[in-house]
Design a protein around this motif. Structure first.
Motif, short mmCIF file in Angstrom:
data_model
loop_
_atom_site.label_atom_id
_atom_site.label_comp_id
_atom_site.label_asym_id
_atom_site.label_seq_id
_atom_site.Cartn_x
_atom_site.Cartn_y
_atom_site.Cartn_z
N ASP A 173 0.84 -1.19 0.00
CA ASP A 173 0.00 0.00 0.00
C ASP A 173 0.88 1.25 0.00
OD1 ASP A 173 -2.32 1.50 0.01
OD2 ASP A 173 -2.59 1.42 2.19
N ILE A 191 -3.10 -2.12 -5.45
CA ILE A 191 -1.82 -2.71 -5.06
C ILE A 191 -0.74 -1.72 -5.48
CG2 ILE A 191 -0.29 -4.70 -5.38
CD1 ILE A 191 -3.28 -5.70 -6.74
N VAL A 196 -3.08 -4.25 1.43
CA VAL A 196 -3.42 -3.44 0.26
C VAL A 196 -4.51 -2.47 0.69
CG1 VAL A 196 -2.81 -5.27 -1.39
CG2 VAL A 196 -5.16 -5.11 -0.54
#
Length: 367
Positions: free
Chosen positions: A5, A339, A306
């Motif tokens: 992230d 992502i 994510v």
């Protein structure tokens, strides 16, 4: 935990933290003070500023609290300083909130805002931009890389389009500095970035600019040449310069992005949102008939981090304005996840993500 992230924030480099601690211990003076300790702090501050302007090929750099303040200063400051030329500004409908909200505020003050539409892949139309330009257009503000889907705006082409006009170009480069650099010969008039997006520290941003003088939006002691009042946090400035110096585009990002696109193509209920020619470090996908939060939670159970969209809007239950602007089938709009890679991502992380995703996908599907 495998952290994917990085478009929300990044883990600081050890060298950046070391620079921050050293500067905090040894250069703690107020750079506006006249004594030696203050002068030492000022010298470090100006050294950091010089490094940043040289790397970016820009004339000036103002230290701010982050990307949001940098965008606000660029937009509100330029509007205030050049309102005598005109009160028309051009942007797009998929900008970050720190651009959209200042524009909304300017509308309340009597400015006219033209928001360019985007096609199904998130690209603006240069002809639409050209047709929107007027004699009273004082600013075009368009991000370099979209934070949610990674689409890249052709800043060099936009710059050429504005050549010969009196319209300034501001670029929110928060997602691109240190990752997908702009050509030094085609830098915008104003450029915003934030250190924590390139393994620096939160609370540290920069607005760099050339032949433009935005008006101040914070008033006080007149620090930062009058552009941004407030005692300048020298350790943050030094750490930001360090982060920028060591930032390097990673050629593996492109390989990982391609391999993940191929991986997701094997699922009949997964749609890749990011266009083919998007930034290599960002990949957004959507799962049909499933909320993105379910995927995020399931992957977290497998130690994969994510996000659903922009960190600034991920807790907002509404569909992202970026996703709403794209031609995405309704069944996929709530199932978006992002992502994003960083300097600490490696091939094993990508492989582990794929295995975890397959497991989570089976659980969600009940097979």
């Amino acid at each position: 935990m495998i952290y994917l992230d990085n478009s929300a924030t990044t883990q600081p480099h050890k060298e950046v933290l070391e620079t921050f601690v050293k500067a905090s211990e040894q250069y703690y003076g107020n750079p506006a003070s006249l004594h030696k300790i203050g002068n030492d702090a000022e010298n470090l501050l100006e050294s950091a500023r010089k490094q940043i302007t040289q790397i970016l090929n820009m004339d000036h750099a103002v230290f701010t609290s982050g990307g949001t303040e940098s965008n606000n200063l660029a937009i509100l400051g330029t509007a205030a300083a050049y309102a005598h030329r005109g009160r028309h500004i051009i942007s797009s409908n998929i900008e970050h909130a720190s651009v959209l909200k200042p524009l909304e505020e300017l509308e309340k003050r009597g400015f006219e805002i033209t928001r360019l539409t985007v096609n199904k892949s998130g690209h603006i139309n240069l002809d639409e931009l050209k047709n929107a330009l007027r004699n009273d257009t004082i600013l075009v503000t368009l991000m370099h890389i979209n934070n949610e889907i990674g689409v890249i705006n052709p800043i060099a082409d936009i710059k050429k389009l504005l050549k010969g006009t009196r319209t300034f170009l501001h670029t929110d480069a928060v997602q691109s500095v240190g990752k997908v650099p702009l050509d030094k010969e085609d830098m915008p008039d104003l450029l915003s970035f934030s250190a924590h997006k390139l393994h620096g520290l939160k609370g540290s941003g920069i607005l760099a600019f050339n032949d433009v003088q935005p008006a101040a939006i914070l008033y006080g002691g007149g620090q930062e040449f009058g552009y941004r009042s407030g005692t300048v946090p020298v350790p943050h400035a030094a750490a930001a310069a360090k982060a920028l110096r060591i930032a390097q585009p990673n050629p593996q990002f492109m390989d990982w992005n391609k391999s993940l696109r191929e991986f997701f193509s094997s699922f009949d209920d997964i749609m890749v949102i990011s266009p083919e020619n998007a930034a290599p470090h960002i990949l957004s996908i959507a799962m049909k008939g499933v909320k993105g939060e379910i995927l995020v939670s399931g992957l977290q159970d497998e130690s994969i981090i994510v996000s659903t969209s922009s960190a600034c809007s991920s807790k907002n239950k509404r569909t992202s304005h970026v996703i709403e602007a794209l031609d995405i089938p309704p069944a996929y709009r709530d199932g978006v996840i992002r992502i994003s890679f960083g300097a600490f991502t490696d091939q094993q992380d990508i492989s582990d993500f794929q295995q975890a995703f397959k497991k989570v996908h089976r659980i969600i599907k009940g097979v």
